[in-house]
Design a protein around this motif. Structure first.
Motif, short mmCIF file in Angstrom:
data_model
loop_
_atom_site.label_atom_id
_atom_site.label_comp_id
_atom_site.label_asym_id
_atom_site.label_seq_id
_atom_site.Cartn_x
_atom_site.Cartn_y
_atom_site.Cartn_z
N ASN A 181 -22.32 20.44 16.01
CA ASN A 181 -21.70 21.20 17.10
C ASN A 181 -20.62 22.14 16.55
O ASN A 181 -19.73 21.72 15.81
N GLY A 182 -20.74 23.41 16.92
CA GLY A 182 -19.75 24.39 16.49
C GLY A 182 -19.81 24.76 15.02
O GLY A 182 -18.93 25.46 14.52
N ALA A 183 -20.84 24.29 14.32
CA ALA A 183 -20.95 24.58 12.89
C ALA A 183 -21.36 26.03 12.64
O ALA A 183 -22.01 26.66 13.46
N LYS A 184 -20.97 26.55 11.48
CA LYS A 184 -21.35 27.90 11.06
C LYS A 184 -22.52 27.80 10.08
O LYS A 184 -22.39 27.26 8.99
N LEU A 185 -23.68 28.35 10.52
CA LEU A 185 -24.89 28.29 9.70
C LEU A 185 -25.51 29.68 9.55
O LEU A 185 -26.70 29.82 9.31
N ALA A 186 -24.67 30.71 9.68
CA ALA A 186 -25.17 32.07 9.54
C ALA A 186 -25.78 32.26 8.16
O ALA A 186 -25.19 31.84 7.15
N TRP A 187 -26.94 32.86 8.12
CA TRP A 187 -27.69 33.14 6.88
C TRP A 187 -28.08 31.89 6.10
O TRP A 187 -28.50 32.00 4.93
N ALA A 188 -27.95 30.74 6.69
CA ALA A 188 -28.33 29.51 5.99
C ALA A 188 -29.84 29.38 5.86
O ALA A 188 -30.60 29.87 6.70
N ASN A 189 -30.28 28.75 4.78
CA ASN A 189 -31.70 28.49 4.57
C ASN A 189 -32.02 27.08 5.04
O ASN A 189 -31.63 26.10 4.41
N LEU A 190 -32.72 26.99 6.18
CA LEU A 190 -33.12 25.71 6.74
C LEU A 190 -34.64 25.62 6.81
O LEU A 190 -35.22 25.01 7.69
#
Length: 355
Positions: free
Chosen positions: A179-188
């Protein structure tokens, strides 16, 4: 335990291999192998736990321990799964307290950090590939650019953590709290996010190709420009999410809740949205070619002009609201009873009922 020197104590210590550890320790102690009998003799001699290379190796680190103040602790973490012998079992490993630890750029490949407290820790560009972080607390931790390929984060807390640009390829985040985490441009890519919480998370242009998001809670999340090609979103909560320009080609979002979601210019080609809730969703400019909307609810949804939509599949249970009459007029029914909005000539030959 005897504290004074004696021939008996010396003999016991020699037998235990701990002589002369009751004297001032040598600068470079020899490598010693642990055993039950050595422990028993050492306890009798009063030299336990002096034969241990690190007297704290079987003890839980104290609150506030930081890795930057002890390189030995980092070595312990790295070796934990291999050198703890009778303590290898995950439920017996120490719950490392690394609150606010400075671990930027550190190599923790394969580290066993089960239930570790990493609240506020700095793990910028750290290598945590294949690390075991099951149940770990990473609240507000900085994992910018970190490597977490094949890492296990099952049930981990990553509330407001910064994972921008992190590599989480095939990581296990089942039921993790992001919740509320920053995952911009992350590779998932192909990450397992089954049942994960991502409320108001920032997934701007994140790569979620083939990711498992079944049952995940993404309410209010920012997925602008994200890649969700072939992602599994069955039963996911996507209420109020921003999916502007997102790619959802061949995604499976059966019975997903997209109420009020923004899907402007999203690519939904061949996406499975059967039974999905799209009430008041904005689908302006979205590519719905081959999209299956069987049983979906689109009452109040905003669509592109119907003449621009082609090969959209729907069923008698689909709710179009005020557009129902025009859509029926523009559609053809297949032999299986399914309807196709503005079918492309030749694409469904043999499947459509004769007029």
């Amino acid at each position: 335990m005897p504290s004074n020197d004696s021939w008996t104590r010396r003999l016991l210590s020699v037998a235990a291999g701990t002589w002369p550890t009751f004297q001032p320790a040598p600068a470079a102690p020899p490598t010693i192998h642990d055993s039950f009998w050595r422990r028993l003799l050492s306890i009798t001699a009063g030299t336990w736990p002096a034969f241990e290379l690190n007297p704290d190796q079987y003890r839980r680190p104290g609150k506030g321990t930081s890795a930057d103040s002890s390189e030995g602790l980092l070595d312990e973490i790295r070796r934990a799964p291999r050198e703890r012998g009778w303590l290898v079992r995950e439920d017996r490993l120490p719950a490392w307290d690394l609150t606010n630890a400075q671990l930027s750029g550190r190599d923790l490949t394969g580290a066993n950090l089960v239930s570790a407290n990493l609240t506020g820790a700095n793990l910028t560009e750290a290598n945590l590939n294949h690390a075991n972080l099951v149940g770990a607390n990473l609240t507000e931790a900085n994992l910018y650019g970190a490597k977490l390929v094949h890492a296990s984060l099952l049930g981990a807390k990553l509330i407001r953590a910064d994972l921008s640009g992190a590599d989480l390829d095939r990581a296990n985040l089942t039921e993790a709290n992001l919740n509320g985490a920053k995952l911009a441009w992350a590779n998932l890519n192909h990450a397992n996010l089954y049942g994960a919480k991502l409320i108001h998370a920032n997934l701007y242009e994140a790569d979620l190709n083939g990711a498992d998001l079944n049952g995940a809670d993404l309410e209010g999340a920012d997925l602008l420009g994200a890649n969700l090609t072939s992602a599994e979103l069955g039963g996911a909560n996507l209420r109020g999410t921003d999916l502007t320009g997102a790619a959802l080609l061949r995604a499976h979002a059966h019975i997903a809740d997209l109420t009020g979601a923004k899907l402007t210019n999203a690519d939904l080609r061949n996406t499975n949205l059967t039974g999905a809730l799209l009430t008041s969703a904005d689908l302006t400019g979205a590519n719905l070619t081959g999209t299956d909307l069987g049983g979906a609810k689109l009452v109040g949804a905003t669509l592109s002009p119907l003449a621009e939509l082609t090969d959209v599949l729907w069923s008698e249970a689909t709710e179009w609201g005020h557009r129902e009459h025009e859509i029926s007029f523009r559609s053809r029914q297949t032999d299986s009873g399914q309807w196709i909005l503005n079918p492309t000539p030749g694409r469904f030959d043999g499947a459509l009922q004769s007029l």
